[in-house]
Enzyme design. Structure first.
Site, PDB file in Angstrom:
ATOM      1  N   GLY A 142      12.100 -10.055  15.358  1.00 18.27           N
ATOM      2  CA  GLY A 142      11.972 -11.101  14.147  1.00 18.27           C
ATOM      3  C   GLY A 142      10.836 -10.882  13.351  1.00 18.27           C
ATOM      4  N   GLU A 180      11.616  -7.256  21.235  1.00 19.73           N
ATOM      5  CA  GLU A 180      12.666  -6.727  20.767  1.00 19.73           C
ATOM      6  C   GLU A 180      12.640  -6.386  19.248  1.00 19.73           C
ATOM      7  OE1 GLU A 180      16.091  -8.070  23.880  1.00 19.73           O
ATOM      8  OE2 GLU A 180      15.858  -9.178  21.911  1.00 19.73           O
ATOM      9  N   PRO A 181      11.764  -5.589  18.590  1.00 17.87           N
ATOM     10  CA  PRO A 181      11.741  -5.609  17.370  1.00 17.87           C
ATOM     11  C   PRO A 181      12.612  -4.518  16.666  1.00 17.87           C
ATOM     12  CG  PRO A 181       9.951  -4.226  18.176  1.00 17.87           C
ATOM     13  CD  PRO A 181      10.579  -4.982  19.311  1.00 17.87           C
ATOM     14  N   GLY A 182      13.143  -4.810  15.543  1.00 20.35           N
ATOM     15  CA  GLY A 182      14.198  -4.058  15.016  1.00 20.35           C
ATOM     16  C   GLY A 182      13.777  -3.655  13.648  1.00 20.35           C
ATOM     17  N   ARG A 205      22.416  -6.143   1.774  1.00 17.50           N
ATOM     18  CA  ARG A 205      21.664  -7.249   2.139  1.00 17.50           C
ATOM     19  C   ARG A 205      21.142  -8.047   0.838  1.00 17.50           C
ATOM     20  NH1 ARG A 205      16.722  -7.310   3.548  1.00 17.50           N
ATOM     21  NH2 ARG A 205      17.144  -9.043   5.023  1.00 17.50           N
ATOM     22  N   TYR A 210      22.367 -11.785   1.435  1.00 14.71           N
ATOM     23  CA  TYR A 210      21.413 -12.702   1.745  1.00 14.71           C
ATOM     24  C   TYR A 210      20.584 -12.984   0.805  1.00 14.71           C
ATOM     25  CZ  TYR A 210      22.149 -10.817   6.348  1.00 14.71           C
ATOM     26  OH  TYR A 210      22.752 -10.226   7.509  1.00 14.71           O
ATOM     27  N   CYS A 267      32.957  -2.180  -7.280  1.00 20.57           N
ATOM     28  CA  CYS A 267      33.598  -3.227  -8.145  1.00 20.57           C
ATOM     29  C   CYS A 267      33.722  -4.550  -7.913  1.00 20.57           C
ATOM     30  CB  CYS A 267      35.143  -3.035  -8.272  1.00 20.57           C
ATOM     31  SG  CYS A 267      35.301  -1.181  -9.035  1.00 20.57           S
ATOM     32  N   GLU A 268      32.354  -5.059  -7.903  1.00 23.11           N
ATOM     33  CA  GLU A 268      32.050  -6.121  -7.669  1.00 23.11           C
ATOM     34  C   GLU A 268      30.754  -6.639  -8.405  1.00 23.11           C
ATOM     35  OE1 GLU A 268      33.079  -7.429  -3.838  1.00 23.11           O
ATOM     36  OE2 GLU A 268      31.522  -8.838  -3.553  1.00 23.11           O
ATOM     37  N   TYR A 327      18.866  -2.343   8.677  1.00 17.15           N
ATOM     38  CA  TYR A 327      20.061  -3.318   8.414  1.00 17.15           C
ATOM     39  C   TYR A 327      20.515  -2.947   7.047  1.00 17.15           C
ATOM     40  CZ  TYR A 327      18.317  -6.319  12.314  1.00 17.15           C
ATOM     41  OH  TYR A 327      17.923  -6.516  13.274  1.00 17.15           O
TER      42      TYR A 327
HETATM   43  N1  LLP Z   1      16.736  -9.187  19.629  1.00 13.67           N
HETATM   44  C1  LLP Z   1      17.892 -10.317  19.299  1.00 13.67           C
HETATM   45  C2  LLP Z   1      18.508 -10.871  20.400  1.00 13.67           C
HETATM   46  C3  LLP Z   1      18.365  -9.966  17.944  1.00 13.67           C
HETATM   47  O1  LLP Z   1      19.454 -10.906  17.667  1.00 13.67           O
HETATM   48  C4  LLP Z   1      17.674  -9.392  16.794  1.00 13.67           C
HETATM   49  C5  LLP Z   1      18.240  -9.400  15.576  1.00 13.67           C
HETATM   50  C6  LLP Z   1      16.661  -8.613  17.063  1.00 13.67           C
HETATM   51  C7  LLP Z   1      15.986  -8.619  18.646  1.00 13.67           C
HETATM   52  C8  LLP Z   1      15.936  -7.872  16.253  1.00 13.67           C
HETATM   53  O2  LLP Z   1      15.310  -8.576  15.174  1.00 13.67           O
HETATM   54  P1  LLP Z   1      14.295  -7.946  13.973  1.00 13.67           P
HETATM   55  O3  LLP Z   1      13.162  -7.668  14.655  1.00 13.67           O
HETATM   56  O4  LLP Z   1      15.156  -6.750  13.593  1.00 13.67           O
HETATM   57  O5  LLP Z   1      13.989  -9.063  12.843  1.00 13.67           O
HETATM   58  N2  LLP Z   1      21.341  -8.456   9.256  1.00 13.67           N
HETATM   59  C9  LLP Z   1      20.137  -9.218   9.421  1.00 13.67           C
HETATM   60  C10 LLP Z   1      19.330  -9.494  10.456  1.00 13.67           C
HETATM   61  C11 LLP Z   1      20.071  -9.917  11.475  1.00 13.67           C
HETATM   62  C12 LLP Z   1      19.528  -9.779  12.903  1.00 13.67           C
HETATM   63  C13 LLP Z   1      20.073 -10.048  14.039  1.00 13.67           C
HETATM   64  N3  LLP Z   1      19.504 -10.058  15.307  1.00 13.67           N
HETATM   65  C14 LLP Z   1      19.580  -8.857   7.919  1.00 13.67           C
HETATM   66  O6  LLP Z   1      19.863  -7.807   7.455  1.00 13.67           O
HETATM   67  O7  LLP Z   1      18.252  -9.504   7.680  1.00 13.67           O
END
Ligand code: LLP
Length: 432
Positions: free
Chosen positions: A245, A287-289, A327, A331, A358-359, A387
């Site tokens: 997050g 858990e960084p994404g 996104r 969002y 087309c939107e 994402y």
């Molecule tokens: N761990 C868990 C359990 C999660 O549900 C998520 C994201 C992460 C880690 C990774 O979070 P991050 O570090 O990437 O913020 N589609 C949305 C984001 C959805 C995130 C869902 N869970 C967007 O485009 O902003």
């Protein structure tokens, strides 16, 4: 937004290669990743743990962006990954990713997905609900196997972020609720199972978070919980997984701290709290994404048509849009962009970058000051690595872009561009 070495001769350069050269070779729309940025962020996270001498895992949240090449890089960096579907698991398997570094998440894992995870000996199953707990017990019995598990709890922390991407508040579809005693009940059930080894507790409070307060409260709540589990159930928690997050900079209006500084705050809180409560400091998993994939990626598009409505707005349209980056439409997310083949120019104008779908809502960036463009110019939308491609669709039957990885002046295709034939691959003719 761009670093100095990313502009050479007024051209955007990614990992040592001009964006225009990538476009010549691979076409547009194109998703490009600078692999060194992925590696550097993982290493920066690791350093924080090592400096604090706390056991850890950096478990990349695959949902931000996954493909075989990505899992290969992650394996090379000795990262863990979190996966949330059989598809992500399958991709990791195809990449030869070490299964003991895989954590399986999800609020409705199917029987088939759990069977697959157990068969391939995924390192950790993160249990989300009672249905899954029973299902996993059944699968373990059937396969005469055991599994390491964590309990995902919802810690009732509301992080300040978009409502759709908040997950830690009490009214959430994810995890066992702490306040109503569900987490304790789940603990008892897991402890009673001879096939599950409970390693720890997980929570995730949301995504694109800028403030550290939410993580501090989350950490305190998790420490309270493990203290309670130790005192009342005699269970010692080896690992706390605080989720991901960590917010990133999309535009100059964003001022996040560095992703690794969030982790430092979490560790500082953890050390103070475990000391105060006289319990052993557990290992910490993150858990960084977004913070790993986001800044490492950008999207290249070719400028096509334009429409000027005098005194109202000038639209310039590119050859991608909401199909490769939902996104902004979903969002209201903001992005920054540059003209890749003419980064600086005396002739600037205010434009809105529209997609080709087309939107009316298919707008990538509303109101951005850019060098005056003409058809054929290349626009780079920055920080789209997370994402974007992972949420891409075939809306309007547009093929999804190619993905290219760049490192040390070399580029490689990571995901081929979809073809029109790919679009009908699963279609079947109707018997008339
Ligand atoms: N761990 C868990 C359990 C999660 O549900 C998520 C994201 C992460 C880690 C990774 O979070 P991050 O570090 O990437 O913020 N589609 C949305 C984001 C959805 C995130 C869902 N869970 C967007 O485009 O902003």
């Amino acid at each position: 937004m761009l670093e100095k070495n990313e502009i050479q001769d007024n051209q955007l350069v990614i990992g040592g290669i001009k964006a225009t050269d990538l476009v010549k070779q691979y076409g547009t729309p194109l998703q490009v990743f600078d692999v060194s940025k992925i590696r550097n962020q993982i290493r920066a996270f690791k350093r924080v743990f090592e400096e604090n001498q706390i056991d850890y895992a950096v478990s990349y949240a695959s949902k931000a962006f996954a493909c075989i090449a990505m899992y290969q890089i992650l394996a090379e960096e000795d990262a863990h990954v979190d996966i949330v579907s059989g598809g992500e698991l399958y991709t990791a398997i195809q990449a030869g990713f070490p299964m003991d570094h895989v954590s399986f998440h999800g609020n409705n894992k199917s029987l088939a997905e759990l069977e697959m995870a157990v068969k391939h000996q995924a390192g950790m199953i993160i249990l989300d609900n009672f249905h899954e707990l029973d299902l996993l017990n059944q699968v373990l019995e059937e396969q005469d196997a055991t599994a390491n598990v964590m309990l995902r709890v919802s810690p009732a922390v509301s992080a300040h972020t978009h409502e759709f991407i908040q997950t830690g508040q009490q009214d959430s579809k994810f995890g066992f609720d702490i306040l109503t005693g569900q987490a304790d009940e789940a603990l008892e059930k897991v402890l009673a199972s001879s096939r599950m080894q409970l390693k720890g507790v997980h929570s995730h409070i949301g995504s694109q978070i800028f403030e550290t307060d939410g993580f501090k409260i989350e950490t305190e709540k998790l420490v309270n919980l493990i203290k309670h589990w130790q005192a009342d159930f005699g269970f010692t928690t080896d690992i706390i997984n605080v989720g991901g997050g960590f917010g990133i900079k999309y535009t100059d209006a964003d001022h996040p701290i560095r992703p690794e500084d969030f982790v430092q705050q979490i560790l500082t809180t953890l050390q103070a709290e475990t000391k105060r409560q006289a319990i052993k400091t557990p290992a910490v998993w993150i858990e960084p994404g977004r913070s790993i994939a986001g800044p490492a990626g950008l999207s290249l598009y070719t400028v096509g048509s334009e429409k000027t409505i005098p005194e109202i707005r000038k639209y310039i349209a590119v050859d991608g849009g909401m199909g490769d980056n939902i996104r902004p439409a979903l969002y209201g997310a903001d992005y920054d962009a540059v003209v890749a083949n003419r980064v600086e120019s005396d002739e600037q104008e205010l434009v809105t970058i529209a997609g080709k779908y087309c939107e009316s809502g298919d707008i990538l960036i509303k109101d951005i000051e850019l060098p005056v463009t003409k058809p054929g110019d290349i626009i780079a939308v920055l920080a789209t690595g997370a994402y974007g491609y992972s949420m891409a669709s075939n809306y309007n039957r547009n093929p999804r872009p190619a993905v290219v990885f760049v490192e040390n002046g070399k580029s490689q295709i990571a995901v081929e561009r979809e073809s029109d034939a790919d679009l009908v691959r699963l279609d079947r003719k109707f018997e008339l």
